[in-house]
Design a protein around this motif. Structure first.
Motif, PDB file in Angstrom:
ATOM      1  N   TRP A 159      19.707  33.767 -11.608  1.00 12.99           N
ATOM      2  CA  TRP A 159      18.611  32.932 -11.823  1.00 12.99           C
ATOM      3  C   TRP A 159      18.745  31.604 -12.329  1.00 12.99           C
ATOM      4  O   TRP A 159      19.544  31.557 -13.086  1.00 12.99           O
ATOM      5  CB  TRP A 159      17.672  33.744 -12.859  1.00 12.99           C
ATOM      6  CG  TRP A 159      16.462  33.242 -13.169  1.00 12.99           C
ATOM      7  CD1 TRP A 159      16.055  32.529 -14.084  1.00 12.99           C
ATOM      8  CD2 TRP A 159      15.241  32.930 -12.247  1.00 12.99           C
ATOM      9  NE1 TRP A 159      14.789  31.848 -14.013  1.00 12.99           N
ATOM     10  CE2 TRP A 159      14.286  32.224 -12.794  1.00 12.99           C
ATOM     11  CE3 TRP A 159      14.971  33.327 -10.866  1.00 12.99           C
ATOM     12  CZ2 TRP A 159      13.153  31.747 -12.395  1.00 12.99           C
ATOM     13  CZ3 TRP A 159      14.133  33.059 -10.165  1.00 12.99           C
ATOM     14  CH2 TRP A 159      12.867  32.305 -11.251  1.00 12.99           C
ATOM     15  N   ARG A 160      18.147  30.789 -11.591  1.00 11.28           N
ATOM     16  CA  ARG A 160      17.961  29.269 -12.074  1.00 11.28           C
ATOM     17  C   ARG A 160      16.422  29.109 -12.305  1.00 11.28           C
ATOM     18  O   ARG A 160      15.543  29.223 -11.511  1.00 11.28           O
ATOM     19  CB  ARG A 160      18.417  28.250 -11.434  1.00 11.28           C
ATOM     20  CG  ARG A 160      20.288  28.512 -11.002  1.00 11.28           C
ATOM     21  CD  ARG A 160      20.844  28.212 -12.284  1.00 11.28           C
ATOM     22  NE  ARG A 160      20.496  27.162 -12.948  1.00 11.28           N
ATOM     23  CZ  ARG A 160      21.144  25.788 -12.733  1.00 11.28           C
ATOM     24  NH1 ARG A 160      22.399  25.803 -11.889  1.00 11.28           N
ATOM     25  NH2 ARG A 160      20.927  24.640 -13.425  1.00 11.28           N
ATOM     26  N   ASP A 161      16.276  28.572 -13.590  1.00  4.33           N
ATOM     27  CA  ASP A 161      14.902  28.292 -13.916  1.00  4.33           C
ATOM     28  C   ASP A 161      13.792  27.344 -13.243  1.00  4.33           C
ATOM     29  O   ASP A 161      14.280  26.172 -13.411  1.00  4.33           O
ATOM     30  CB  ASP A 161      14.763  28.021 -15.719  1.00  4.33           C
ATOM     31  CG  ASP A 161      13.475  28.394 -16.124  1.00  4.33           C
ATOM     32  OD1 ASP A 161      12.529  29.142 -15.279  1.00  4.33           O
ATOM     33  OD2 ASP A 161      13.036  27.851 -17.136  1.00  4.33           O
ATOM     34  N   ILE A 162      13.036  27.912 -12.377  1.00  2.00           N
ATOM     35  CA  ILE A 162      12.277  26.978 -11.634  1.00  2.00           C
ATOM     36  C   ILE A 162      11.075  26.289 -12.243  1.00  2.00           C
ATOM     37  O   ILE A 162      10.316  26.868 -13.000  1.00  2.00           O
ATOM     38  CB  ILE A 162      11.727  27.611 -10.264  1.00  2.00           C
ATOM     39  CG1 ILE A 162      12.927  28.448  -9.499  1.00  2.00           C
ATOM     40  CG2 ILE A 162      10.692  26.886  -9.556  1.00  2.00           C
ATOM     41  CD1 ILE A 162      12.530  29.303  -8.311  1.00  2.00           C
TER      42      ILE A 162
ATOM     43  N   SER B  40      16.592  35.902   0.173  1.00  3.10           N
ATOM     44  CA  SER B  40      18.226  35.833   0.070  1.00  3.10           C
ATOM     45  C   SER B  40      18.676  37.392   0.186  1.00  3.10           C
ATOM     46  O   SER B  40      19.622  37.600  -0.745  1.00  3.10           O
ATOM     47  CB  SER B  40      18.809  35.259  -1.245  1.00  3.10           C
ATOM     48  OG  SER B  40      18.238  36.011  -2.358  1.00  3.10           O
TER      49      SER B  40
ATOM     50  N   GLY C 264      20.995  32.177   0.832  1.00  3.63           N
ATOM     51  CA  GLY C 264      21.772  32.510  -0.351  1.00  3.63           C
ATOM     52  C   GLY C 264      20.630  32.263  -1.493  1.00  3.63           C
ATOM     53  O   GLY C 264      19.538  31.570  -1.323  1.00  3.63           O
ATOM     54  N   SER C 265      20.827  32.690  -2.551  1.00  8.15           N
ATOM     55  CA  SER C 265      19.928  32.427  -3.846  1.00  8.15           C
ATOM     56  C   SER C 265      19.682  30.747  -3.939  1.00  8.15           C
ATOM     57  O   SER C 265      18.502  30.293  -4.128  1.00  8.15           O
ATOM     58  CB  SER C 265      20.636  32.855  -5.297  1.00  8.15           C
ATOM     59  OG  SER C 265      19.830  33.875  -5.436  1.00  8.15           O
ATOM     60  N   PRO C 266      20.638  29.795  -3.797  1.00  5.26           N
ATOM     61  CA  PRO C 266      20.624  28.469  -4.016  1.00  5.26           C
ATOM     62  C   PRO C 266      19.447  28.151  -2.899  1.00  5.26           C
ATOM     63  O   PRO C 266      18.524  27.150  -3.309  1.00  5.26           O
ATOM     64  CB  PRO C 266      21.397  27.908  -3.718  1.00  5.26           C
ATOM     65  CG  PRO C 266      22.824  28.852  -3.999  1.00  5.26           C
ATOM     66  CD  PRO C 266      22.144  30.357  -3.466  1.00  5.26           C
ATOM     67  N   ASP C 267      19.348  28.766  -1.670  1.00  7.29           N
ATOM     68  CA  ASP C 267      18.561  28.323  -0.618  1.00  7.29           C
ATOM     69  C   ASP C 267      17.027  28.647  -0.871  1.00  7.29           C
ATOM     70  O   ASP C 267      15.798  28.047  -0.844  1.00  7.29           O
ATOM     71  CB  ASP C 267      19.005  28.994   0.707  1.00  7.29           C
ATOM     72  CG  ASP C 267      20.265  28.468   1.318  1.00  7.29           C
ATOM     73  OD1 ASP C 267      20.294  27.283   1.541  1.00  7.29           O
ATOM     74  OD2 ASP C 267      20.944  29.323   1.543  1.00  7.29           O
TER      75      ASP C 267
ATOM     76  N   THR D 221      15.797  29.270  -3.943  1.00  9.31           N
ATOM     77  CA  THR D 221      15.413  28.342  -4.996  1.00  9.31           C
ATOM     78  C   THR D 221      14.953  27.215  -4.470  1.00  9.31           C
ATOM     79  O   THR D 221      13.669  26.301  -4.755  1.00  9.31           O
ATOM     80  CB  THR D 221      16.716  28.089  -6.021  1.00  9.31           C
ATOM     81  OG1 THR D 221      17.124  29.469  -6.686  1.00  9.31           O
ATOM     82  CG2 THR D 221      16.037  27.571  -7.316  1.00  9.31           C
ATOM     83  N   TYR D 222      15.651  26.355  -3.489  1.00 11.50           N
ATOM     84  CA  TYR D 222      15.289  25.270  -2.997  1.00 11.50           C
ATOM     85  C   TYR D 222      13.962  25.317  -2.088  1.00 11.50           C
ATOM     86  O   TYR D 222      13.219  24.385  -2.304  1.00 11.50           O
ATOM     87  CB  TYR D 222      16.465  24.644  -2.113  1.00 11.50           C
ATOM     88  CG  TYR D 222      16.317  23.347  -1.236  1.00 11.50           C
ATOM     89  CD1 TYR D 222      17.029  22.298  -2.192  1.00 11.50           C
ATOM     90  CD2 TYR D 222      15.731  23.129  -0.044  1.00 11.50           C
ATOM     91  CE1 TYR D 222      16.895  21.049  -1.610  1.00 11.50           C
ATOM     92  CE2 TYR D 222      15.498  21.854   0.234  1.00 11.50           C
ATOM     93  CZ  TYR D 222      16.243  20.778  -0.394  1.00 11.50           C
ATOM     94  OH  TYR D 222      16.025  19.526   0.003  1.00 11.50           O
TER      95      TYR D 222
ATOM     96  N   CYS E  36      11.056  25.540  -4.445  1.00  4.49           N
ATOM     97  CA  CYS E  36      10.667  24.149  -4.872  1.00  4.49           C
ATOM     98  C   CYS E  36      10.079  22.942  -3.770  1.00  4.49           C
ATOM     99  O   CYS E  36       9.482  22.318  -4.280  1.00  4.49           O
ATOM    100  CB  CYS E  36      11.834  23.518  -5.657  1.00  4.49           C
ATOM    101  SG  CYS E  36      12.602  24.359  -6.919  1.00  4.49           S
ATOM    102  N   LYS E  37      10.707  23.163  -2.678  1.00  6.48           N
ATOM    103  CA  LYS E  37      10.464  22.185  -1.700  1.00  6.48           C
ATOM    104  C   LYS E  37       9.799  22.522  -0.534  1.00  6.48           C
ATOM    105  O   LYS E  37       9.587  21.578   0.469  1.00  6.48           O
ATOM    106  CB  LYS E  37      11.780  21.333  -1.417  1.00  6.48           C
ATOM    107  CG  LYS E  37      12.433  20.971  -2.719  1.00  6.48           C
ATOM    108  CD  LYS E  37      13.662  19.848  -2.652  1.00  6.48           C
ATOM    109  CE  LYS E  37      13.401  18.573  -1.867  1.00  6.48           C
ATOM    110  NZ  LYS E  37      13.715  17.561  -2.391  1.00  6.48           N
TER     111      LYS E  37
END
Ligand code: SF4
Lengths: 173, 417
Positions: free
Chosen positions: B44-47, B119, B137-140, B142-143, B146-147
């Motif tokens: 997890w990365r805090d959004i 993901s 992936g998880s980064p995708d 998250t991206y 956000c976007k």
């Protein structure tokens, strides 16, 4: 990113075969461990003890469809294990995304497994999309990484980009 | 030169006139699905900012209900996230619980002609609805949360034309095993399905194939839209959408016709499905410790019906345990109402709540050292369902149910005479 501006890697070679899957790279037992604990589980099912032998800067030469399987952050474990990059005959699409997004340099170079044996040295000219065996002099060219993806890789991956834009919080450490 | 279905979907959502193999495209994401693995401490990365909460779905499926403190923490984080950003499409433990890809089908989250990401590698499942659906992936994820957008590398497309009818006792899982056995991996490529057999294939039967596309390493697996699919989606959502048919002069890397009448029950040998399928007769008699029917590919109501039909009035072998896991609690409720759960449990099968369960080797049916399993789930990698020394054979739910009764790998054909 540990590479210099032009991203050239020189290191000792490890060879992985075809269809190396993400369950081998990041087994389920490791999935719930901390990021720092995960790398030592790489290949524990098919090559026990290997992760202890890897040194920083080593280069992984993969076969066909490297990283097939799930979306788990397997590329991050290879990077955190200290590997400089992976060069494979072909790379699974999902693994490739994760490699770019976690800033683990990855190239597809058909024929690469024929010019290396385990223990050889390799030179990877990442941005020239070329790999060379300095002992035999044999070379192999790789498919280009598209510029937008190269930019993500060089920025250190997706997360630093999002942090900079204030979309996600920096990692508390 | 025209475009394939997937090229047209990507072009539409990237505001591009033309999309060709080799392109890297940035596209709008209509649906981003976050699931419990994304919410774990190590991932997890805090959004801080969500592009559009109405385009986000949050699901707990891999460890649901929580299997350990770490997953409980992840679920807690998920509930806080949903509350903070006002996300309404949330599938917590309870009535609306289920596996993300199956919930997409149940609730019409996959709008034809749009882009959906999650993901989890089996996200290609939603391609059955003519959606550009891909595991990222998880980064995708998250991206995109956000976007509102993501990127794809466009690959070549292989077209599969399905003709004829499946013989009794043969299912689309066997069709998949045939494709994997004969053609092996499709890495960097898309697959597109069409053909005269479509009217004879239920949405569940079709979705098994697109879901299993992940095992062929496809980029995207899509079906050509037809009336059955469009009615199915319209019955579940009021959202507008524009399905995308392939152009008549679309450019395919290859076109392959499969005659369903020629297929037979198949079994994939352990460790990979690629070029590893055998006719069930070749492995019949192999003793099994566990039989599993479930996952995002084969936890459907159709699969419950098949299992109940075979198991009804029979007993699971005392040497074998049978675990059956529905894809969603909706399926569970319907399978109860129709008597399928009763038939399976009376036979000695264990029916669990809707979750990934044994498929991912995390809970509810983990394999021990040296054990042998036959599974109707998605993946038979070494160590996938537990100890790396366990052997995992893959087959259709019918073959798995027949095998559970004999305690050995067995053909389902005698139940379909
Ligand atoms: S059921 Fe299995 S394949 Fe499907 S999402 Fe869950 S773990 Fe993945």
């Amino acid at each position: 990113m540990t590479a210099d501006e032009t991203m050239v890697f020189r290191g000792r070679v490890w060879v992985a075969g075809d269809n190396i899957n993400t369950d081998l790279i990041l087994p389920i037992q490791a999935y719930y461990l901390t990021i720092a604990e995960q790398p030592k589980w790489v290949f524990s099912a098919n090559r026990p003890g290997w992760s202890d032998e890897v040194r920083k800067g080593d280069i992984l030469i993969g076969g066909k469809n490297f990283g097939m399987g799930s979306s788990r952050p397997a590329a991050r474990s290879l990077k955190n294990l200290g590997l400089a990059c992976v060069v494979a005959e072909s790379i699974n699409g999902l693994f490739y995304r994760n490699a770019v997004n976690f800033a683990f340099p990855a190239l597809e170079a058909p024929g690469v497994s024929e010019i290396f044996e385990e223990g050889d040295s390799a030179e990877v000219f990442f941005e020239a999309f070329r790999v060379r065996n300095p002992t035999s002099g044999k070379e192999c060219s790789a498919g280009a990484m598209p510029v937008p993806l190269l930019n993500i890789l060089k920025a250190g991956g997706i997360y630093p980009l999002l942090e900079k834009e204030g979309k996600i919080a920096p990692l508390a450490s | 030169m025209g475009m394939t279905a997937i090229e047209k979907i990507l072009a539409r959502n990237g505001d591009l006139k033309l999309v060709r193999p080799g392109d890297v495209v940035t596209v709008r994401v209509e649906t981003s699905i976050l699931f419990d693995n994304n919410l774990m401490d190590s991932v997890w990365r805090d959004i801080l900012e969500v592009h559009d909460p109405s385009k986000v779905v949050v699901v707990f499926d891999h460890r649901a209900p929580a299997a350990h403190v770490l997953s409980a923490k992840g679920h807690k984080r998920g509930r806080e996230f949903v509350k903070k950003f006002g996300i309404t499409r949330f599938h917590d433990i309870g009535r609306e619980q289920g596996i993300s890809h199956v919930l997409v089908a149940d609730y019409g989250y996959g709008l034809p002609g749009t882009v959906l990401i999650c993901s989890d590698s089996h996200t290609c499942s939603a391609g059955v609805f003519n959606v550009a659906a891909r595991g990222v992936g998880s980064p995708d994820i998250t991206y995109s949360i956000c976007k509102g957008e993501t990127w794809f590398r466009v690959g070549e497309t292989i077209r599969y034309d399905l003709e004829g009818t499946l013989p009794p006792g043969v299912f689309t899982k066997d069709l998949f095993l045939h494709m994997a056995g004969r053609y092996g991996n499709h890495a960097t490529m898309n697959i597109e399905f069409g053909g005269s057999a479509l009217p004879g294939l239920s949405m569940n039967a079709r979705r098994t194939i697109t879901t299993m596309g992940a095992e062929l390493s496809v980029e995207f697996a899509t079906f050509e839209p037809d009336g059955i699919m469009l009615d199915y989606v319209r019955a579940r959502t009021g959202q507008p959408f524009e399905p995308q048919w392939p152009d008549a002069d679309a450019n395919y890397l290859d076109r392959r016709t499969i005659k369903l009448d020629d297929l037979e029950p198949l079994v994939a040998l352990p460790d990979t499905v690629l070029n590893n399928s055998r006719s069930v007769g070749e492995v019949a008699g192999t003793a099994i410790d566990q039989a599993f029917i479930g996952s995002c590919a084969n936890g459907t109501l159709d699969d419950f019906a098949i299992a109940a039909r075979i198991l009804g009035g029979k007993r699971v072998s005392p040497n074998t345990r049978l675990i059956v896991t529905p894809g969603t609690q909706n399926i569970y409720r319907e399978a109860m109402r129709l008597g399928y759960v009763q038939a399976i449990v009376d036979a000695g099968g264990v029916v669990t709540n809707a979750t990934c369960g044994a498929c991912g080797g995390g809970s509810l049916g983990v394999l021990g050292p040296g054990e042998t399993c036959i599974t109707a789930s998605t993946r038979n990698f070494k160590g996938r369902m537990g100890d790396p020394s366990a052997r995992i054979f893959m087959a259709s739910p019918a073959t798995v149910a027949a095998s559970a009764i004999s305690g050995k790998i067995a053909s389902p054909m005698e139940y379909f005479q």
